[in-house]
Design a protein around this motif. Sequence first.
Motif, mmCIF file in Angstrom:
data_model
loop_
_atom_site.group_PDB
_atom_site.id
_atom_site.type_symbol
_atom_site.label_atom_id
_atom_site.label_comp_id
_atom_site.label_asym_id
_atom_site.label_seq_id
_atom_site.Cartn_x
_atom_site.Cartn_y
_atom_site.Cartn_z
ATOM 1 N N MET A 94 0.836 -1.210 0.000
ATOM 2 C CA MET A 94 0.000 0.000 0.000
ATOM 3 C C MET A 94 0.868 1.256 0.000
ATOM 4 O O MET A 94 0.614 2.210 -0.755
ATOM 5 C CB MET A 94 -0.903 0.000 1.236
ATOM 6 N N ILE A 95 1.912 1.276 0.814
ATOM 7 C CA ILE A 95 2.781 2.445 0.906
ATOM 8 C C ILE A 95 3.483 2.714 -0.424
ATOM 9 O O ILE A 95 3.606 3.866 -0.854
ATOM 10 C CB ILE A 95 3.801 2.252 2.044
ATOM 11 N N ILE A 96 3.919 1.660 -1.101
ATOM 12 C CA ILE A 96 4.568 1.822 -2.409
ATOM 13 C C ILE A 96 3.598 2.450 -3.407
ATOM 14 O O ILE A 96 3.960 3.372 -4.162
ATOM 15 C CB ILE A 96 5.081 0.467 -2.929
ATOM 16 N N LEU A 97 2.359 1.970 -3.435
ATOM 17 C CA LEU A 97 1.371 2.499 -4.380
ATOM 18 C C LEU A 97 1.052 3.970 -4.087
ATOM 19 O O LEU A 97 0.905 4.774 -5.013
ATOM 20 C CB LEU A 97 0.095 1.666 -4.331
ATOM 21 N N VAL A 98 0.950 4.308 -2.819
ATOM 22 C CA VAL A 98 0.696 5.705 -2.453
ATOM 23 C C VAL A 98 1.855 6.589 -2.909
ATOM 24 O O VAL A 98 1.651 7.684 -3.434
ATOM 25 C CB VAL A 98 0.475 5.835 -0.933
ATOM 26 N N GLY A 99 3.086 6.103 -2.733
ATOM 27 C CA GLY A 99 4.252 6.862 -3.157
ATOM 28 C C GLY A 99 4.272 7.119 -4.653
ATOM 29 O O GLY A 99 4.576 8.233 -5.107
ATOM 30 N N PRO A 143 7.812 9.880 -10.453
ATOM 31 C CA PRO A 143 7.408 8.574 -9.883
ATOM 32 C C PRO A 143 8.594 7.654 -9.619
ATOM 33 O O PRO A 143 8.626 6.943 -8.599
ATOM 34 C CB PRO A 143 6.481 7.996 -10.967
ATOM 35 N N MET A 144 9.584 7.653 -10.507
ATOM 36 C CA MET A 144 10.748 6.803 -10.312
ATOM 37 C C MET A 144 11.613 7.313 -9.159
ATOM 38 O O MET A 144 12.207 6.524 -8.413
ATOM 39 C CB MET A 144 11.575 6.732 -11.597
ATOM 40 N N CYS A 145 11.677 8.623 -8.996
ATOM 41 C CA CYS A 145 12.386 9.207 -7.863
ATOM 42 C C CYS A 145 11.759 8.745 -6.552
ATOM 43 O O CYS A 145 12.456 8.373 -5.596
ATOM 44 C CB CYS A 145 12.371 10.727 -7.960
ATOM 45 N N ALA A 194 19.529 16.590 -16.431
ATOM 46 C CA ALA A 194 18.302 16.116 -15.786
ATOM 47 C C ALA A 194 17.922 14.722 -16.274
ATOM 48 O O ALA A 194 17.490 13.872 -15.487
ATOM 49 C CB ALA A 194 17.167 17.102 -16.043
ATOM 50 N N LEU A 195 18.074 14.474 -17.572
ATOM 51 C CA LEU A 195 17.748 13.166 -18.132
ATOM 52 C C LEU A 195 18.664 12.089 -17.553
ATOM 53 O O LEU A 195 18.217 10.983 -17.224
ATOM 54 C CB LEU A 195 17.877 13.199 -19.655
ATOM 55 N N ALA A 196 19.946 12.395 -17.420
ATOM 56 C CA ALA A 196 20.889 11.441 -16.837
ATOM 57 C C ALA A 196 20.509 11.116 -15.396
ATOM 58 O O ALA A 196 20.557 9.950 -14.969
ATOM 59 C CB ALA A 196 22.308 12.003 -16.892
ATOM 60 N N THR A 197 20.112 12.127 -14.634
ATOM 61 C CA THR A 197 19.682 11.903 -13.252
ATOM 62 C C THR A 197 18.439 11.026 -13.207
ATOM 63 O O THR A 197 18.344 10.097 -12.403
ATOM 64 C CB THR A 197 19.396 13.242 -12.561
ATOM 65 N N GLY A 198 17.482 11.309 -14.075
ATOM 66 C CA GLY A 198 16.245 10.529 -14.098
ATOM 67 C C GLY A 198 16.482 9.066 -14.432
ATOM 68 O O GLY A 198 15.895 8.166 -13.810
ATOM 69 N N ILE A 199 17.346 8.804 -15.395
ATOM 70 C CA ILE A 199 17.663 7.421 -15.757
ATOM 71 C C ILE A 199 18.395 6.733 -14.609
ATOM 72 O O ILE A 199 18.137 5.562 -14.300
ATOM 73 C CB ILE A 199 18.493 7.376 -17.050
ATOM 74 N N GLY A 200 19.318 7.460 -13.961
ATOM 75 C CA GLY A 200 20.024 6.897 -12.810
ATOM 76 C C GLY A 200 19.072 6.515 -11.689
ATOM 77 O O GLY A 200 19.261 5.494 -11.017
ATOM 78 N N GLN A 201 18.029 7.305 -11.468
ATOM 79 C CA GLN A 201 17.021 6.991 -10.455
ATOM 80 C C GLN A 201 16.152 5.804 -10.872
ATOM 81 O O GLN A 201 15.704 5.020 -10.028
ATOM 82 C CB GLN A 201 16.134 8.207 -10.208
ATOM 83 N N PRO A 204 17.510 1.701 -9.930
ATOM 84 C CA PRO A 204 17.136 1.032 -8.677
ATOM 85 C C PRO A 204 15.629 0.926 -8.488
ATOM 86 O O PRO A 204 15.151 -0.008 -7.841
ATOM 87 C CB PRO A 204 17.783 1.906 -7.595
ATOM 88 N N ALA A 205 14.871 1.888 -9.047
ATOM 89 C CA ALA A 205 13.414 1.823 -8.925
ATOM 90 C C ALA A 205 12.861 0.601 -9.645
ATOM 91 O O ALA A 205 12.056 -0.165 -9.090
ATOM 92 C CB ALA A 205 12.785 3.103 -9.479
ATOM 93 N N ALA A 206 13.291 0.385 -10.887
ATOM 94 C CA ALA A 206 12.809 -0.759 -11.659
ATOM 95 C C ALA A 206 13.270 -2.078 -11.039
ATOM 96 O O ALA A 206 12.506 -3.052 -10.961
ATOM 97 C CB ALA A 206 13.298 -0.651 -13.101
#
Length: 447
Positions: A94-99, A143-145, A194-201, A204-206
């Motif tokens: 539930m917490i993951i979905l809310v995030g 969302p990935m962040c 910014a794109l490099a940061t987003g991909i880096g985040q 681990p998210a995926a």
Amino acid sequence: MSNSISQEFKFFSLIRFALPTIIMMMFMSLYTIVDGIFISRMVGSLALSANNIVYPVANVLMAAGIMLATGGSAVIAKKIGEKKEKEANENFTMIILVGVGMGVLGMVFGNLYLEPLCRLLGATDALIEYSAAYLSVILYFAPMCMLQMLFQSFFVTAGRPKLGLGLILFGGVANIILDYVFMGPAGMGVSGAALATGIGQSIPAAAGILFFAFRKTGLRFAKPKFDGRVLGNSCFNGSSEMVTNLSTAVITYLFNIIMLKLAKEPGVAAMTVVLYGQFLFNALYLGFSIGVAPVFSYNLGAGRKELLRRIYRISIRFVMISAVVITAAAWAGAPLIAQVFMEKGTEAYELASRGGTLFAFNYLFAGTNILASGIFTALSDGKTSALISFLRTFVFIVAAVLVLPRILGADGVWLSIPAAEVLTLTVSLPCLYSYFSKRERRMTSFD
């Protein structure tokens, strides 16, 4: 349930347990720092100033993620200690979905009001193009962040801190490589950073999604069951960490506005460099706090009073020793850090070098305050945790930054955070002593 958070910890075993999270948090801080180095060297100091102007938006996103991550981790680790595994898995999902939902909202509304938001944060005509370009891309990865922030805590709760570390390191290396590719050969400027940061985040998210989805035992995804009480407790327990990041957004905004008045855009660039140092050094304390938090929570749930006291004493000793080392390194290394970002002899360099040496003294006190807030979060005492955090990161800093620059000029800006840390120590130390004193006035709740 066999979990490494249940072991009999001593000094070195606790440090080893927390070390992956410490390294992970420090490496995560390098995402922003590496972006800043490439932006400053490949685009210029104006672009670096623009990056800092919009950073409060990222602080708000991280505030929501850290709130759910630290508060939810405390609740779930306590339930694991109480042998309530099914509830723990349902609450975790539930917490993951809310995030994720929070991240989507940030992405949509942030991009709808992009330019007005940048102007509100202080972007001048010279900075607005850079600010909007950087922020827009960052928001698309919101969302990935959020997932990255959540999983970095829950990997520890799941007893797999080294996996979390490995993923963060992999994402960080990808960020560094892509910074060069996107801003160098591809010529994408701040959007590339910014794109490099987003991909880096996203890495681990995926990976976190896959890990918890296919795990057969321990903490894992389950059919979510909405529990407003658990969500409320998670938010309340993590409110101190949320306050820390929200107030960082406010303080960064105030610093930027004041430095624009005192030293124009070079002043904002210098402030950015000094804050980068804070990101890196405070990440050690934050990483240690997050790393040991599930251990506190588990032993609270299991009723292991003596081990809980031992973990507290070890934690305090570690923070006090490291504080001296970090302060000395930050003070001596301030000119070198400034030179990494800007040419020696420039106005921005001189401001950053001077500011870094004065700012370094805050590290003598910051670690104890960060640890105190994290301990009370882990012990489900969100009220005390929030009080310490709110005073440290908002009340005392705002008071200092509004008063000291009027007396000391730019030096007052650099000294405002050290002053706030000293004032916070007068609150955090008595709270810790009261809770962990030998009189056991509050420890009886574990029986």
